[in-house]
Design an enzyme around this catalytic site. Sequence first.
Site: not given
Length: 780
Positions: A96, A100-101, A161
């Site tokens: 997840h 994004e990272d 999360d």
Amino acid sequence: MGAVRSLRRLSRVALLGPAPRSGVPDAIEHVVQAHRAHHPGADVDALRRGYLLAESSHRGQRRKSGEPYITHPLAVTLILAQLGAEQTTLTASLLHDTVEDTEVTLAQVREEFGAEVAHLVDGVTKLEKVDYGEAAESETFRKMLLATGSDVRVMAIKLADRLHNMRTLSVMRPEKQVRIAKVTSDVLIPLAERLGVQALKRELEDLVFGILLPSEHARAQELVDTHRQGADPLTQVAAHVRSILREAQIDAQVLIRPRHVLSVHRLLRKRGELGPCDYGRLMILVSEDADCYAALGELHTCFVPVMSEFKDFVAAPKFNLYQSLHTAFADASGQVAEVLIRTGRMHRIAEAGVIALGDPDATQPAATPRPPGDGSAVGVGTGERTDEPVADSTRPGWLSRLLEWQSHASDPDTFWSELREELAEDREITVYCPDGGEDAARESSGVLSLPAGASCVDAAYARHGTAAHRCIGVRVNGRLTALNTVLRDADAVQLFLAPASAAATYAPAPEWLDHARTPAARLAIRQWLAAHPGPSDAEPVAATALSDPETRAADVPSGARPGSAAAVVRAPDSAADRTGAPEDTGPPNPPDASEELVTVSAQPAALGADSTAPGEPSGEPAGTEADAAVSEVVGSPDTAVRLANCCTPVPPDAVTGFEVHGGTVTVHRDSCHTAGSMAAAGGSTVSVRWLRHATGCQVTLLAEAFGRPQLLADLTETIAVQGAAVVSADVEPPREQRVRHTYTLRLPDATRLPALMRAMRRVPGVYDVSRAGRRLPAGG
């Protein structure tokens, strides 16, 4: 603490890198074990590949706590696995944060793991602050809600999360802890409640409680710790309950379910002090729904039930599919124990909600609605998405509302504030509101899900969108009511809209905002008011035309004769004349003209002011000689008789006479409130009857309609055509685009009254004509 120790082991394994054993890396062994506890024999190859990609892409990254970053997706995945999530959700949770990272792209995830996993990963990927600035957080939640609309597992991953982030929030600065805790309290916890994930909701509540109210949290925690040091009295109560259910041959588990810290705090505030049995509840798990009621019956038979604590969420599940029987009882020693009774399936759904369901929108055809109490709605899904769009009938009502109104909230601040306000509602109701209106062929089942406290204004905008600007009236459960009426569960709502051709004439009033609870209604009203500034916004043109007595006079037909309604219309004399509708004490459907008149009465008598009966209103016309021509006192035909002005009885109404000063008898309808008050006060009743040869009568009718030009002219013309003479008439100023006309009429033949009322109902805009009765005093 067990979960924390498991995460520490995962952290140590992650530091050493993946070490395959039996095809499964050591780092995800605990995840696989938790997953197979719910899904025995599950293929975990996708989990293995997902972990390898996540570990390699996050390698070298560390969290603020100093732990390898991979420990975070591992912890999120373990939380979901323990709640019974299927493999697609677990794979997406491992990945997840990769898009994004890290350098991993969404296209790469889609190519290696399929469109379903890519959809879930994309749904929880944050928007860049460099692109959205301060609006990044609110727009990220908007994006997440849109993704949740097609697959609720997106929000399940986000909740897990946030839970892990809250567990490790102590490394953040205090001010950042407070900000994150407030967002969690305002948005994530309500979403967990709506998705039925109680296990996550409870822990999130305790973590937020400790940050936002640390002193209260410390006090509640101290009480819990002190209680745990001694023997729990619920242990003996549970043993007694087990023996009772065993004797009744009910197969059940009886467990003690401790209250979490925030629950203890809430109970302490409610009761002031806590008893020894207040730190937990008994939970009884049975195999079948019927056993829930069987166990309940045994408890209520063998103990003293506390009926105020009884709630049946089995027959009527909550909007998040929660099912249980709640009750409480006092044992022989006076100790009160609270009890939850549910099946094992109900317990899994209560704890894990949509996580246990997989993707509930994909478990059956999109067009098939699933009632909350239907057992098929809570079976564990396959987790496989279909290519068909998700139908509104299978989507939770609260989620459909969010998806509908968010598209109209272009301003991020408006969206954020409305989202928090929407989620602050902790209960949902269902009302029945068919489309109807201009196109009857479009009528559907008309089921609307609304937040508790919603009004008719909310129902109008939920059903008709911006067309609700033309809403001019509403019936609830068959009775006319105001648009600000708060709806209750299972209400039947019938909305009236002005024709689309008259859209320019009708408009929402600013006061509607005071009664709108849903963001969809508030946003639509605000947008209209902002686009149409000016002092006339509050009064639609059609309503304004009927609110001025001079304007009403201009509405008089040119051919009206003196003494007709058009000639005697007057404005109300006081505010009291304008409050509320007169009570309709007559039958819902007037008798047909073909019914036989069963009647008789006495000789004329001069009636003065002293002929008013005790408890009867005075100061109105005392009656006419015509009264004596239509009724008489049984056995005393010479007694003076008059018809009461408060209810204006006419043949063949059921009537009762009351003897008043001077020997006169006043005749009231049996259903008249004044007659009831007089009888209760000990008034002397007299048997009266209608004369068979009587024909003429005087009656007061109340016509309720939607305001429109020429309404008064059309009504007076109809009255004249029916041969009725107007004694007096009153038109009240419109309220919420509705207008009320009161006519006192004299008919030459009482049998023509039903036909007159039917003819008045057929006048366009008139929705009810009833016999008028005197208004009751306030509180009467």
